[in-house]
Design an enzyme around this catalytic site. Structure first.
Site, PDB file in Angstrom:
ATOM      1  N   GLY A 630       0.832  -1.205   0.000  1.00 60.14           N
ATOM      2  CA  GLY A 630       0.000   0.000   0.000  1.00 60.14           C
ATOM      3  C   GLY A 630       0.858   1.242   0.000  1.00 60.14           C
ATOM      4  N   GLY A 633       3.924   0.945   2.382  1.00 57.69           N
ATOM      5  CA  GLY A 633       4.997   0.049   1.997  1.00 57.69           C
ATOM      6  C   GLY A 633       4.455  -1.341   1.730  1.00 57.69           C
ATOM      7  N   VAL A 635       3.801  -5.578   3.021  1.00 59.59           N
ATOM      8  CA  VAL A 635       3.536  -6.440   4.166  1.00 59.59           C
ATOM      9  C   VAL A 635       4.039  -7.846   3.828  1.00 59.59           C
ATOM     10  CG1 VAL A 635       1.802  -7.357   5.749  1.00 59.59           C
ATOM     11  CG2 VAL A 635       1.499  -5.085   4.744  1.00 59.59           C
ATOM     12  N   ASP A 745      -9.557   6.066   9.683  1.00 61.73           N
ATOM     13  CA  ASP A 745      -9.448   5.457   8.353  1.00 61.73           C
ATOM     14  C   ASP A 745     -10.178   4.115   8.313  1.00 61.73           C
ATOM     15  OD1 ASP A 745      -8.694   5.454   5.712  1.00 61.73           O
ATOM     16  OD2 ASP A 745      -6.732   4.568   6.069  1.00 61.73           O
TER      17      ASP A 745
END
Length: 947
Positions: A630, A633, A635, A745
């Site tokens: 994302g 960065g 995962v 969010d």
């Protein structure tokens, strides 16, 4: 390392000047010197003028000629010089597991007398040279796991002594070469036991000429290519075959009837092709243990009775093969049967496991069939049966365990660790014998799945230790963990080999261990090593002293210079060590400024990991462990030494915005603990890296589920449970966290589903505590994701808990419609509001509902109240919205009215994270005021791009 390299280089220069003759053949010495010039980080023992008598690591000689170069896992970088061709007596060349070796293979390699060529797990590129067919003595040819391209050289067919051909995991293309018009081909390799050609880009048909009754093949592995046409009937002539892999190609036509003649085959993989015609009768292959014919286009047929006669069968996979009728109970009585996968067929009637089922049976997957009943037996409670999307699971309120689809977790029963708590340094690992050390590590990859039967034996650890002892290697213990199935359907195990009597292995020992693990005649796996960064070579210092003594006065002047250089290097390293110690005691010290003391995160009860540890847990951030990405960065999935799976979120390097989010998640997640929130295990903050370590969540994001990407389909009751779980997590943040926290969010990408499909709120990068060290915790820059933003927060920049309530209302609508919040310029909230007709069933919103809910046959009891609740959350004024606690109570009432006791539901913790979009604006315009959303967000999009 640096100071010794300088000293050795100077001494070596004088040796070249002083020594006029050498016992090693001059041509061989020149060749080795050329290799030294083309490689970096060669062993320090390569310092004398006589490689044969001076004990150069990895070099063996016969009659002053170099006959063996064995340097696996030595950290070599560079290319393979064409001067290798000068080694006229070279018999064995093994440079495996040196990722830094790249470039193409020199043509001169064809001038050698090699019987063994191992270049596994390097980075060689370009075509395999055609004159490799000149190596008439070659027995083992292993070039797997590189980046070779072009065609398979037909000249390999000239290698009449070849028993092992492994070109797996490259980028080879074109047809499989066979002999024609006097030209050689692979069909001429009558002594070959192994054709390992999988994971390439080979195309065209499998030539019938490739197989004959004269061949002695044991393995034919052609999986994961682009092969077309039919399976040649000549395959049935190779009576010695034991493993056949043709899976994941584009093969067509019927399976040849004479494949039933391959009586020694124990594993047969034909899945993921386009095979047609009737299902083949394999009743003659009594040794068959693993059978996978899934996802082909076979004719519809009743369940084949011959399957119940295969007494050796351990795994049966016939997913998507158009099977019909009822499964005979006799199938489950097979003594060795462990796993049955028959999903996506038309099997019907009653599923009866019987009472005489095999004791090894543990999993039966029958999703998407037409089974309408299950004959229950108390004894089968230990068997996982999955009947999702069968009529039996489509009754309202069905909560039986077999109506939930759980992922298949492969396990390996390693011996338990019985160590008392021991604290090792940050980059050391505790061995099974409770000693801190630097293990040699890598991955064992099993091209066949017979490993699944090994659990009943004494264990792979013991087998490996016996071999290490037999070869007198200084190995204290081995540890195996993290048994997984990689993307190519190969089993993988992480291996750690611990040194005996010392903390480190030296280079010679690493080389010997690598060679043993690569013994192709003993092991059913191939080994890919990680670079070993810790060496202890106690003999090298004495060797250097000996050389210095011999060279005497010739190096006298250089010694002074060297000592001065060493003093400077020592001082520099001491300074670095001091800086490292300070950084370790306070890894966030660089964040603190004179004007702001609040930049240092306040952490509670989480672990700090070193970069080396994270690198180890993720297998050096391998692509196989990449599970998402994302704006922040990537995962990665990782495995801790205690075998706990974790999700590691790695920020983009030098990301200023990422630093703020990193700090926020660290502070918040270190002090919040709830079953519906992700759990933070630890963090890494060194080498410019910012990484967060969470518990691993197996079923991904809610977004992936409602869009169909994950393959999980949620009925109405399960969607209510997901909504309730997420609401409970938010309610905890708003009313029980100290201080209260606003997530800021909330969206399906940031709601995760654990193994029981319980919801976990994730990704706190944009979260905001209500009491913060910043000047104003209420008025704040607008951040969030377009489509989920609270319009009041957008226009006033006043952030409250009700902003999360608004975002949650959008998620509720997305849960029942499976539509994006903004599609084709239309905002789902406004579309639903304008379409509601409260006089009609389901408020007249049938066309907007997710078809999956309808197709699963759920009675949508409480849907209208759910819609009403979502619209209450979406009120323009925050004062008119409910609190999250009120939302929780209403959802509990909905579930209760649907016949489910919501307050008794339990779940387990897990975590990961997803992407986010950030918006910054000072506009006072209503965010979602227009029917066409594009016109109102153009200024915002411009600001996003500007950032």
């Amino acid at each position: 390392m640096g100071q010794r390299t300088i000293l050795v280089s100077l001494l070596l220069l004088f040796n070249y000047l002083l020594v006029a003759e050498t016992e090693t053949a001059n041509q061989d010495f020149i060749a080795l010197k050329a290799l030294m010039d083309s490689w970096k980080d060669v062993p320090l023992s390569w310092s004398g003028s006589d490689p044969c008598d001076d004990g150069w690591d990895g070099i063996k000689c016969t009659n002053s000629h170099v006959t063996s170069i064995v340097l696996p896992s030595m950290g070599l970088t560079g290319h393979l010089s064409g001067d290798i061709g000068l080694l006229s007596e070279l018999d064995t060349l093994d440079l495996s597991y040196n990722k830094g070796l790249t470039g193409s293979l020199p043509q001169e390699i064809g001038n050698l007398k090699l019987s063994n060529l191992f270049l596994v797990g390097c980075s060689f590129i370009g075509p395999i040279p055609d004159n490799i067919g000149s190596l008439q003595q070659l027995v083992f040819l292993s070039l797997n796991s590189n980046r070779f391209s072009g065609k398979i050289p037909a000249s390999i067919g000239n290698l009449s002594k070849l028993t092992w051909l492994d070109l797996t995991d490259n980028q080879l293309e074109g047809p499989i070469p066979v002999s024609s018009g006097g030209a050689p081909g692979l069909d001429k390799l009558l002594n070959a036991k192994h054709f390992h050609l999988g994971m390439n880009k080979l195309s065209g048909t499998i030539p019938p000429q490739l197989f004959s009754s004269e061949m002695t093949l044991i393995h034919v592995l052609l999986d994961r290519n682009q092969l077309t046409g039919s399976i040649p009937s000549t395959l049935g002539l190779v009576q010695s075959l034991e493993v056949v892999r043709f899976d994941s190609n584009s093969l067509t036509g019927p399976v040849p009837l004479n494949i039933n003649n391959l009586t020694k085959v124990s594993e047969l993989y034909l899945s993921n092709n386009k095979l047609m015609g009737p299902l083949p009768n394999l009743s003659g292959i009594k040794s068959l243990g693993y059978l996978d014919m899934s996802n082909n286009s076979f004719d519809p047929s009743e369940f084949p009775p011959w399957l119940t006669t295969l007494g050796s069968l351990t795994t049966l996979k016939m997913e998507g093969t158009q099977l019909t009728g009822q499964i005979p109970v006799s199938l489950f009585s097979l003594t060795n049967l462990q796993t049955v996968v028959l999903k996506h067929n038309d099997l019907n009637g009653t599923l009866d496991i019987g009472t005489g089922y095999g004791m090894k049976l543990h999993r039966i997957e029958l999703q998407d069939n037409k089974i309408d009943s299950l004959k229950q037996h108390d004894e089968v409670s230990s068997i996982k049966i999955i009947l999702v999307n069968n009529p039996i699971c489509q009754e309202t309120g069905t909560t039986e365990s077999y109506c939930f689809d759980l992922p298949f977790n492969i396990t390996y029963a390693a011996p338990p660790n019985i160590c008392l708590p021991v604290t090792c340094s940050s980059d050391q690992i505790l061995s099974p014998k409770c000693k801190c050390a630097y293990p040699f590590m890598g991955i064992l990859t099993f091209r066949t799945l017979s490993f699944l039967d090994w659990e009943k034996d004494a264990g792979l650890e013991k087998s490996l230790m016996d071999e290490f002892k037999e070869d007198h290697l200084p190995v204290d213990s081995v540890s195996l963990s993290n048994l997984t199935m990689n993307q190519f359907q190969y089993l993988e195990l992480s291996l750690q080999v611990f040194p005996s009597g010392q903390d480190y292995f030296n280079r010679t020992e690493i080389s010997s261990i690598s060679c043993l693990l690569s013994n192709l005649t003993k092991h059913p796996f191939y080994f890919i090593a990680y670079t070993y960064g810790h060496y202890e070579d106690p003999m090298e210092s004495s060797k250097s002293s000996h050389i210095a003594f011999i060279t005497g006065a010739a190096v006298g002047g250089s010694v002074v210079l060297v000592l001065l250089l060493l003093a400077g290097i020592y001082a520099f390293h001491q300074k670095k060590r001091a800086e490292k110690a300070i950084a370790k005691s306070n890894p966030f010290g660089r964040w603190v400024s004179k004007d702001s003391e609040c930049m240092t995160p306040q952490l509670k009860g989480i672990k700090q990991f070193s970069f080396v540890e994270i690198q180890k847990y993720t297998r050096n951030f391998s692509q196989d462990n990449d599970i998402g990405s994302g704006g922040y960065g990537k995962v990665y999935r990782g495995t801790l030494p205690d075998r706990q799976l974790v999700a590691i979120k790695r920020a983009q390097k030098d990301s200023k915005q990422g630093r703020i989010e990193f700090k926020a998640e660290l502070e918040l997640l270190s002090r919040v603990h709830h079953k519906n929130l992700v759990s933070l295990v630890g963090f890494c903050f060194e080498r410019g890296e910012q990484m967060l370590v969470y518990e691993y969540v197996p079923n991904g994001t809610l977004h992936d589920t409602i869009t169909g990407k994950s393959g999980i389909r949620l009925d109405w009751i399960r969607r209510l449970k997901v909504a309730l779980g997420a609401a409970r997590g938010l309610a905890y943040l708003h009313e029980h966290a100290n201080p209260p926290i606003i997530h800021r969010d909330i969206k399906p990408n940031n709601i995760l589903l654990d193994e029981h499909l319980n919801a976990k709120v994730a990704d706190f990068g944009l979260s905001k505590p209500m009491i913060d060290c910043e000047k104003d915790h209420v008025t704040t820059q607008v951040k969030g994701t377009l489509g989920y933003l609270d319009p009041e927060y957008y226009t006033s920049q006043q952030l409250t808990e009700k902003s999360d309530v608004y975002s949650f209302g959008v998620v509720m609508l997305e849960l029942i419609t499976a539509r994006k919040p903004i599609e084709r310029g239309k905002y789902i909230v406004k579309v639903v509001r304008n379409s509601i007709d409260r006089t009609k069933d389901l408020y007249g919103l049938h066309e907007f509902l997710d078809p999956v809910i309808i197709n699963l046959g759920s009675t949508l009891k409480g849907m209208e109240k759910f819609i009403d609740l979502s619209l209450m959350c979406l009120e323009d004024s925050s004062a008119d919205r409910p609190t999250m606690n009120e939302v929780v109570k209403e959802l509990e009432n909905l579930l209760h009215s649907a016949g489910f006791n919501a307050t008794a539901e339990s779940s387990t913790a897990a975590s990961t994270s997803s992407s986010y979009d950030e918006i910054t604006t000072g506009s006072s315009q209503h965010l979602y005021s227009n029917e066409s959303f594009d016109s109102s967000v153009v200024p915002l999009q411009q600001k996003i791009k500007a950032k």
